[in-house]
Scaffold this active site. Structure first.
Site, mmCIF file in Angstrom:
data_model
loop_
_atom_site.group_PDB
_atom_site.id
_atom_site.type_symbol
_atom_site.label_atom_id
_atom_site.label_comp_id
_atom_site.label_asym_id
_atom_site.label_seq_id
_atom_site.Cartn_x
_atom_site.Cartn_y
_atom_site.Cartn_z
ATOM 1 N N ASP A 1 40.365 22.769 12.453
ATOM 2 C CA ASP A 1 40.615 24.132 12.940
ATOM 3 C C ASP A 1 39.506 24.611 13.871
ATOM 4 O O ASP A 1 39.255 25.805 13.980
ATOM 5 C CB ASP A 1 40.723 25.096 11.751
ATOM 6 C CG ASP A 1 41.728 24.623 10.719
ATOM 7 O OD1 ASP A 1 42.840 24.263 11.124
ATOM 8 O OD2 ASP A 1 41.400 24.607 9.524
ATOM 9 N N GLY A 2 38.843 23.679 14.520
ATOM 10 C CA GLY A 2 37.756 24.045 15.422
ATOM 11 C C GLY A 2 36.651 23.014 15.335
ATOM 12 O O GLY A 2 36.662 22.154 14.453
ATOM 13 N N SER B 1 36.040 28.131 17.036
ATOM 14 C CA SER B 1 36.593 28.290 15.689
ATOM 15 C C SER B 1 37.951 28.968 15.825
ATOM 16 O O SER B 1 38.038 30.099 16.311
ATOM 17 C CB SER B 1 35.671 29.132 14.808
ATOM 18 O OG SER B 1 36.249 29.356 13.548
ATOM 19 N N ARG B 2 39.007 28.257 15.406
ATOM 20 C CA ARG B 2 40.354 28.777 15.617
ATOM 21 C C ARG B 2 40.818 29.680 14.483
ATOM 22 O O ARG B 2 41.886 30.267 14.573
ATOM 23 C CB ARG B 2 41.339 27.617 15.780
ATOM 24 C CG ARG B 2 40.979 26.665 16.914
ATOM 25 C CD ARG B 2 42.042 25.614 17.136
ATOM 26 N NE ARG B 2 41.592 24.656 18.129
ATOM 27 C CZ ARG B 2 41.082 23.470 17.858
ATOM 28 N NH1 ARG B 2 40.960 23.097 16.594
ATOM 29 N NH2 ARG B 2 40.690 22.660 18.814
ATOM 30 N N VAL B 3 40.048 29.772 13.401
ATOM 31 C CA VAL B 3 40.474 30.546 12.239
ATOM 32 C C VAL B 3 39.424 31.561 11.826
ATOM 33 O O VAL B 3 39.732 32.710 11.525
ATOM 34 C CB VAL B 3 40.782 29.611 11.038
ATOM 35 C CG1 VAL B 3 41.190 30.427 9.821
ATOM 36 C CG2 VAL B 3 41.879 28.631 11.392
#
Length: 522
Positions: free
Chosen positions: A346-347, A371-373
């Site tokens: 997720d990143g 960071s996608r979350v």
């Protein structure tokens, strides 16, 4: 019955009577066992025949006590991955089925221990106490059992918590060339979980013993072993041990997650895991494609990292946060294994060798990291400053590259460059020294408000340390609010900036001292 002879007579009669009853009640039962024959042995693998009922991933026992996993189940023979010493095995010896798949001990008895992937102690202490064993290969939680990532996992590193935040239940990849500080970031994250009610699992895969010893020393010196389990597969272990290690560590971590606890797991590193699996694939003569390296290494890592998640409250609400580490070669993040893991996670946090050589530690390349979350789980105090900080830092990096060509820059551009240099200086952080949330927020707010701009560059490290120390002087109410998702009020912001001004007053030039203020200028 005062006569000793009579007493002894009665005792013997009772004992023989019980033995006779037991003899009559016993009925021998024959239990069939499948016994195979070892055909050949090579480095880390064996070929076995004569076990018609064996299943994939089943544990087999060899004559010298070594365990193996049935990896190739063909019509005529079985390819076995060995999990121990194979130098004393000889062709023709017996091989027995156990009827169970590869499993590992789980439970609170593992906290503070150093074990191998089979659950055997490596710290010279007594055997591990446990009540339960669970398979190392388990299906990941279904989509309906998962909950959104809403709580941050503080690493104690300003550059990560502010610009590349991680949430509990997220999978954040750490990648970079050799000796750029990848393990240091993961260890700092573990050290920062002290008193945070987070269980940590550190999995060393194919590492040198000296490297593992250094990590253990850092954990012990900072009192972090009490909430940490260390799973070690050393570089001189058979490749099968390195292959099993991350799955065993994940099963241990999942046990705590299923109890409703928050868990952080570090895989150090999955490059060695991929190499171990490639070695096994070649030795077992698996054809390259979907069933062997390189085709199915994506599936191996995907099914490993998919087990990291945040469970719904009905299932306890536990979380498993994964920090897999991967090693790049010559900064090539588009290579096969790195791109696989970038797409699974997720990143990523990318560490730049050029920043490392300049002494900018941690050497995080903010432009290539994402960071996608975690941004959705980031505390409001960080969100208030992170956007402006990342933009200013990105502008600085572009202008710094441009200014190196000797071009003349105007006053506003020069100010942006000077401000960016101070951002970079404040984001530097010594190894094994995580910062608290109040200390980080105070430094970041002072940065965005320009309070460091008049501090000479040679005094930046001392000034930043003074501001961090001033974070502990904030009132208990403000410190509590910084730990919540609530946005900072104007009064809180003013109080934090006033404390930062007081801490920075000795570092200002005499003609540019901060004017006395009753509130901050926002």
């Amino acid at each position: 019955m005062n006569d000793p002879d009579d007493f002894m007579q009665v005792t013997f009669e009772q004992a023989f009577e019980r033995l006779d009853r037991g003899r009559k009640a016993y009925s021998p039962q024959l239990q069939p066992h499948e016994v195979g024959t070892l055909l050949s042995v090579s480095t880390g693998i064996a070929q076995v025949t004569g076990l018609p009922g064996v299943g994939y991933d089943e544990i087999l026992t060899f004559s010298n006590g070594t365990l193996g996993i049935a990896f190739n189940v063909d019509a005529d023979e079985i390819g076995v991955v060995l999990l121990g010493d194979y130098t004393t095995l000889t062709a023709g010896s017996e091989v027995r089925r156990t009827g169970r798949v590869m499993d590992v001990a789980v439970g609170d008895g593992l906290l503070g221990r150093v074990i191998d992937p089979l659950g055997r102690p490596l710290d010279g202490r007594a055997p591990v106490l446990f009540k339960e064993r669970k398979p190392v290969e388990r299906p990941a939680a279904s989509i309906m059992d998962r909950a959104p990532v809403t709580v941050p996992l503080q690493t104690g590193l300003k550059v990560v918590d502010a610009l590349i935040p991680i949430g509990r239940g997220q999978r954040e990849l750490i990648l970079g060339d050799r000796q750029t500080g990848k393990t240091a970031i993961a260890i700092d994250a573990i050290l920062n979980q002290r008193n945070q009610d987070v269980v940590c699992v550190y999995c060393a895969i194919g590492q040198r013993a000296s490297t593992v010893a250094k990590v253990l020393a850092a954990l012990k010196d900072h009192g972090s072993m009490v909430y940490t389990v260390v799973v070690v597969a050393e570089g001189n272990d058979p490749p099968g041990v390195s292959y099993v290690a991350p799955y065993a560590a994940t099963t241990i971590a999942e046990h705590f997650m299923e109890q409703g606890r928050d868990v952080l797991i570090v895989y150090d590193d999955l490059t060695h895991h991929a190499r171990a699996y490639r070695e096994l694939s070649l030795l077992l003569r698996r054809p390259p494609g979907r069933e062997a390296f390189p085709g199915d290494i994506f599936y191996l890592h995907a099914r490993l990292l998919e087990r990291s998640t945040h469970l719904r409250e009905e299932l306890g609400g536990g979380s498993l946060t994964a920090l897999p580490i991967i090693e790049t070669e010559a900064q090539n993040i588009s290579a096969y294994i790195p791109t696989n893991l970038i797409s699974i996670t997720d990143g990523q946090i990318y560490l730049s060798p050029s920043l490392f050589e300049l002494g900018i530690l941690p050497a995080v390349d903010v432009g290539k990291s994402v960071s996608r979350v975690g941004g959705k789980a980031q505390r409001a105090a960080y969100r208030a400053v992170a956007g402006d900080l990342k933009l200013a830092y990105a502008q600085f990096e572009e202008l710094e590259t441009f200014s190196k060509f000797g071009a003349r820059v105007d006053e506003s551009t020069r100010h942006l460059i000077e401000h960016g240099r101070r951002i970079r200086a404040c984001l530097k952080q010594a190894e094994n020294s995580p910062a608290t949330v109040p200390a980080q927020v105070m430094v970041l707010l002072a940065l965005t408000d320009g309070l460091f701009d008049q501090v000479p560059m040679e005094q930046m490290a001392t000034a930043e340390a003074a501001v961090r120390a001033a974070g502990s002087s904030l009132s208990a109410d403000i410190q509590d609010r910084l730990q919540t998702a609530d946005a900072l009020s104007g009064a809180d912001r003013d109080a934090i900036l006033d404390a930062a001004r007081r801490a920075l007053q000795p570092f200002q030039p005499l003609d540019k001292k901060f004017p006395p203020s009753s509130g901050a200028t926002t």
